[in-house]
Design an enzyme around this catalytic site. Sequence first.
Site, short mmCIF file in Angstrom:
data_model
loop_
_atom_site.label_atom_id
_atom_site.label_comp_id
_atom_site.label_asym_id
_atom_site.label_seq_id
_atom_site.Cartn_x
_atom_site.Cartn_y
_atom_site.Cartn_z
N LYS A 105 14.71 21.89 -13.01
CA LYS A 105 14.11 20.57 -13.18
C LYS A 105 14.99 19.54 -13.90
CE LYS A 105 9.84 20.01 -12.83
NZ LYS A 105 9.10 19.09 -12.06
N GLU B 202 8.45 7.98 -17.84
CA GLU B 202 7.04 8.24 -18.13
C GLU B 202 6.67 7.66 -19.49
OE1 GLU B 202 6.82 12.46 -17.43
OE2 GLU B 202 7.54 12.15 -15.39
N SER C 112 13.01 21.41 -18.05
CA SER C 112 11.74 22.12 -18.24
C SER C 112 12.03 23.41 -19.00
CB SER C 112 11.13 22.41 -16.88
OG SER C 112 10.33 23.58 -16.94
N HIS D 72 0.83 -1.22 0.00
CA HIS D 72 0.00 0.00 0.00
C HIS D 72 0.86 1.26 0.00
CE1 HIS D 72 -3.30 -2.76 1.14
NE2 HIS D 72 -2.37 -3.30 1.90
#
Length: 460
Positions: free
Chosen positions: A287, A294, A281, A160
């Site tokens: 960043k 992804e 970015s 979890h």
Amino acid sequence: MNKKNKPIWGTRIKGKTSGIFEKVSSSLKVDKRLYKEDIMASIAHVEMLNRQKIINFKIKNKIIWGLKKIQNQIIKKKYIFDYRDEDIHMSIEKKLFELIGEDAGFIHTARSRNDQVLVDLKIWMISSNGKLIKMLDQTINTILKVAEKNIYTIMPGFTHLKNAQPISFSHYILAYVEMFNRDKKRLLSNFNSLKENPLGSGALSGTSFNIDRKFTTKKLGFKYPTGNSIDTVSDRDFVLDFLYASSLCAMHISRLAEEFIIWNSDAFRLINLKDNIVTGSSIMPQKKNPDTLEYLRGKVGSCYGNLFTMLTILKGLPLSYFKDLQDDKKIIFETYDDLVISLKVLNEVLKNFSVNKNEMLNLADRGYITATDLADYFVKKLNYPFRKSYQITAKIVNYCEANKKKLSDLSIEELKKIESNITNDVIDVFNLKNSVNSKKSYGGTSFENIKKMIKKYKNA
Ligand code: ARG
């Protein structure tokens, strides 16, 4: 289409095909990828026709000469594809007419495009399946290298996404070896149906010519000829098997990608991605984003989509061949290409990340992660039933929470107040390494087990 750019069925169908239908009807842009397999299968087919005295030696040689010339032209990019041709089979047949004339027409004796397209596709899939299996082997090797370096790297194991029990990072990453090994098995089992030769099934009912299906089966590297001509030209189960196996593999990649995204986040900081696999970015100068991961996480979407497209095409489709089936190749090629790229990217990721061992250890030291070890201790030392041990441990954890202490901060006196039979050796139970190493059950996270498993995977 023939030389005059009239389709082969021009004698029967006199009207011109509507432009828009000609466009949607052609799969040449997609299936030209099968040219080598098409030529290989055609050569085996005409050799068989000649052995069976269905075509003569001269014609067979002429056809093979033409086919080889076409293959060379395609390889050297000198072949001009006419995208009005319906598919690679028609394109090559038309070219053969241009090269050797009327005798080209013997090539399609005792076969239909319905069995022809399948034989091409299966040959292609046998080799592509093999390539994927090799890539999975490479991925497994890369994982094993990471695992070897991290046997003693302690991290929190999650359920979890809450700290559950301490584990070795190596044990965690080896879970993916199991997954990729299962992916390999699925692909390997696909060979059973891929190795059945469709050639010789004709349009749907077989052929009246005295063909020798065993000859083409052997020649093209298949194991058996398929058993029912109607089923053969209708069957795309082997496509679904491939799409399912690929979807599962992409799903495994996606799970790993997601975990790495979480662990790379500023909240977790358990791993670092090297500069070559992150992107910046356009507005936030600080960043370093895990776009590569992804990409991997998202790619599974198109794999599932393709699996469902094929399932839907086949739902309720009567026997035998229908144009609906023509889309199978687009679906297969797209899935295969996506999976190949995903596996390549995954390998890059696995070679270009580092583990923040301290952060992992710090995080593992939170959330009363050795509570199960304490409960086990009561069972082993004091012979309490596990449920009673569990309740005592829960009380100890409550005490820690109220007093803002870790389990390992507790003095023996504090512990004795809750459970008077406790002895000094309990301190060892809170040690994370001891906890990891105590999981000696087969398949557990103990260091010895991990070493044994790495050896086993390496020798597999
Ligand atoms: N291009 C077709 C396909 O991939 C080949 C089979 C064509 N057969 C037919 N009867 N139209 O499905």
